[in-house]
Motif scaffolding. Structure first.
Motif, mmCIF file in Angstrom:
data_model
loop_
_atom_site.group_PDB
_atom_site.id
_atom_site.type_symbol
_atom_site.label_atom_id
_atom_site.label_comp_id
_atom_site.label_asym_id
_atom_site.label_seq_id
_atom_site.Cartn_x
_atom_site.Cartn_y
_atom_site.Cartn_z
ATOM 1 N N LEU A 1 34.997 41.230 39.920
ATOM 2 C CA LEU A 1 34.617 41.113 41.245
ATOM 3 C C LEU A 1 32.937 40.770 41.369
ATOM 4 O O LEU A 1 32.662 39.883 41.987
ATOM 5 N N GLU B 1 45.167 38.336 37.879
ATOM 6 C CA GLU B 1 44.490 39.058 38.724
ATOM 7 C C GLU B 1 42.882 38.982 38.623
ATOM 8 O O GLU B 1 42.188 39.214 39.576
ATOM 9 N N LEU C 1 40.071 37.858 41.025
ATOM 10 C CA LEU C 1 38.774 38.649 41.538
ATOM 11 C C LEU C 1 37.600 37.929 41.313
ATOM 12 O O LEU C 1 36.765 37.724 42.160
ATOM 13 N N PRO D 1 38.471 45.780 37.685
ATOM 14 C CA PRO D 1 38.428 45.293 38.994
ATOM 15 C C PRO D 1 37.018 44.712 39.499
ATOM 16 O O PRO D 1 36.649 43.849 40.132
#
Length: 185
Positions: free
Chosen positions: A107, A5, A9, A103
């Motif tokens: 990002l 994950e 991202l 996250p």
């Protein structure tokens, strides 16, 4: 958050920021955008014809506008995430956990690479750097004249993900990481 994950991202950020910069820099700003408008009601016009204006910005101007546009986007993402993290951890600033730190860090991670490149390209097109100099000479001149920004980006690249994962802070201080994110606003 799994490693897969996190990588996804980072890839999403890379595609988003690089694409936005590339589209602005090479497609829209240097003479490719046609803006059509019709003049009516009190404004002079020639038989309701459509007048087309195209942008034709010099390379330096197109590069700086593209760089700043992407910076505003990342600043908004980072700042809004930081405000949410502050709200989420407001009752215990030392031990409260936020689900948005990693996250957000993943990002915006690629942005630091992309921003270094766009700052270098803008520098190459500026009057401070002679276009005829080699890339190596231009890179050395850039790193000398923009040392603080270069150092800032290199430090952020090397510390962002481990710090966001909690490895360097033993899982404490999510509130303070939120404060760091809000500084981008």
């Amino acid at each position: 958050m799994d490693t897969i994950e996190q990588v996804c991202l980072i890839i999403i950020g890379a595609i988003t920021y690089s694409s936005l910069y590339g589209i602005l820099r090479w497609k829209i700003l240097p003479g490719k955008l046609n803006i059509s408008s019709t003049y009516t009601n009190g404004v002079s016009h020639c038989n309701n014809t459509i007048h087309t204006h195209s942008t034709n910005l010099p390379g330096y101007t197109a590069a700086i506008i593209s760089e700043k546009t992407v910076s505003v986007l990342v600043g908004a993402i980072s700042g809004i995430s930081g405000l949410y993290i502050l709200w989420e951890t407001r009752y215990n600033v030392l031990r409260a956990k936020s689900t948005l730190i990693l996250p957000t860090a993943c990002l915006i991670y690629w942005y630091f690479f992309q921003d270094l490149y766009s700052m270098f390209e803008t520098f190459r097109l500026s009057r401070e750097c002679n276009i005829t100099t080699s890339t190596t000479q231009a890179l050395l001149l850039f790193s000398k004249q923009k040392f603080i920004m270069t150092f800032h980006h290199v430090v952020l690249l090397s510390l962002t993900i481990p710090f966001a994962q909690g490895r360097l802070r033993n899982g404490f201080g999510d509130f303070y990481v939120g404060c760091l994110f809000t500084m981008e606003l």
